[in-house]
Enzyme design. Structure first.
Site, short mmCIF file in Angstrom:
data_model
loop_
_atom_site.label_atom_id
_atom_site.label_comp_id
_atom_site.label_asym_id
_atom_site.label_seq_id
_atom_site.Cartn_x
_atom_site.Cartn_y
_atom_site.Cartn_z
CB ILE A 142 -1.44 -8.61 -8.02
CG1 ILE A 142 0.09 -8.49 -8.08
CG2 ILE A 142 -1.87 -10.03 -8.31
CD1 ILE A 142 0.82 -9.30 -7.03
CG HIS A 144 -6.22 3.41 -5.98
ND1 HIS A 144 -7.57 3.50 -5.75
CD2 HIS A 144 -6.10 2.97 -7.24
CE1 HIS A 144 -8.24 3.15 -6.83
NE2 HIS A 144 -7.37 2.81 -7.76
#
Ligand code: AMP
Length: 283
Positions: free
Chosen positions: A150, A37
């Site tokens: 992704i 993150h």
């Protein structure tokens, strides 16, 4: 970093930046932040003047028997991490702020393609919850750019398609998969993995890599490759959700001559569901 719990508070602050011509980068999350993150936050910072992160554990994208209740909520340490990254704003709404009319009557955004395969097949309604909340967040933040990992390949593809179909004025950018040193893709749900099964779960990445290298070497029997990989996961004691060789854009089963192919996998451990993927370009 300023924290906002209300849409109006965040909007007021962001409008000042917009008037000054500053660009806004946005990273939506469900919290329990890890280095993956934080890499997204960093990426947002590189190309924008202001970075907004949101933390919202979105009930609309969880199935009835899924882990909404037990999803790890770590607000204090998340704030600390975001501050250390230089994030400017955190949007941390509660359910009432996001769904004032309740979940059942909430208007929805439906992306009919790509959402009934892969994770969508085993998590009915999941992507409708994702596209709905992400649309709401885009309308609230009105970012110039939004960054998605992704790691959640299907989510990224669906959001790209939604933004294109609905002419959303936001640039969707992808960020590479952040991994633990042994290769396991970082995930907020990795805390569900038991110590006994932890050393074995890297097999998911290994079988996807094995498929990718065999295709790169010229193997054309995709269904045999998928079956072999499923057998390896099964032999390690994991229940396979899917292992699929897909067209990177449409997420439909790949044709042998597709230029862009992504190999995606999902499996169940005793108490976690893990996903991973690898994209390859055929020579
Ligand atoms: P989540 O909080 O799990 O909903 O994820 C928020 C965002 O972080 C999504 O765009 C994810 O794809 C991204 N993300 C989660 N895990 C990783 C990872 N290991 N590497 C890169 N991005 C990730």
């Amino acid at each position: 970093m300023q924290v906002f719990h209300t849409i109006s508070g965040l909007r007021d602050s962001l409008s000042g930046h917009r008037i000054q011509g500053q660009t806004i980068g946005f990273v939506p999350t469900m919290g329990n932040l890890h280095d993956g993150h934080l890499a997204l936050i960093n990426q947002a910072k590189q190309s924008n003047d202001i970075v907004v992160c949101s933390i919202f554990v979105n009930a609309l994208q969880f199935g009835l028997n899924e882990d909404w209740d037990k999803y790890p909520r770590t607000y204090d340490s998340d704030c600390e991490k975001l501050r250390s990254m230089g994030c400017d704003y955190l949007f941390f709404p509660d359910d009432k702020e996001m769904y004032p009319n309740g979940l059942d009557t909430q208007s929805r955004v439906i992306c009919p393609t790509m959402t009934d395969v892969l994770c969508g097949a085993s998590r009915p309604g999941h992507f409708e919850g994702v596209t709905t909340v992400v649309s709401k967040l885009f309308n609230i933040v009105q970012p110039d750019e939004a960054i998605f990992g992704i790691k959640d390949y299907q989510q990224l593809a669906v959001i790209r398609r939604m933004a294109e179909d609905l002419c959303m004025p936001v640039k969707i950018t992808s960020a590479p998969i952040h991994r633990e040193t042994d290769g396991l893709a970082m995930s907020s749900r990795n805390s569900y993995i038991t110590p006994e099964e932890r050393p074995k779960v890297t097999v998911l990445k290994q079988v996807l890599e094995q498929i990718a290298s065999q295709i790169e070497a010229g193997e054309q029997d995709f269904s045999a490759l998928e079956s072999e990989a499923k057998a390896v996961l099964g032999n390690q004691g994991f229940k396979v959700d899917y292992v699929t060789i897909s067209n990177s854009k449409t997420l439909q089963p790949a044709a042998i001559d597709d230029p862009d192919i992504t190999v995606l996998g999902a499996m169940f451990t005793e108490s976690a569901r893990l996903i991973d993927n690898i994209s390859l370009k055929k020579k």
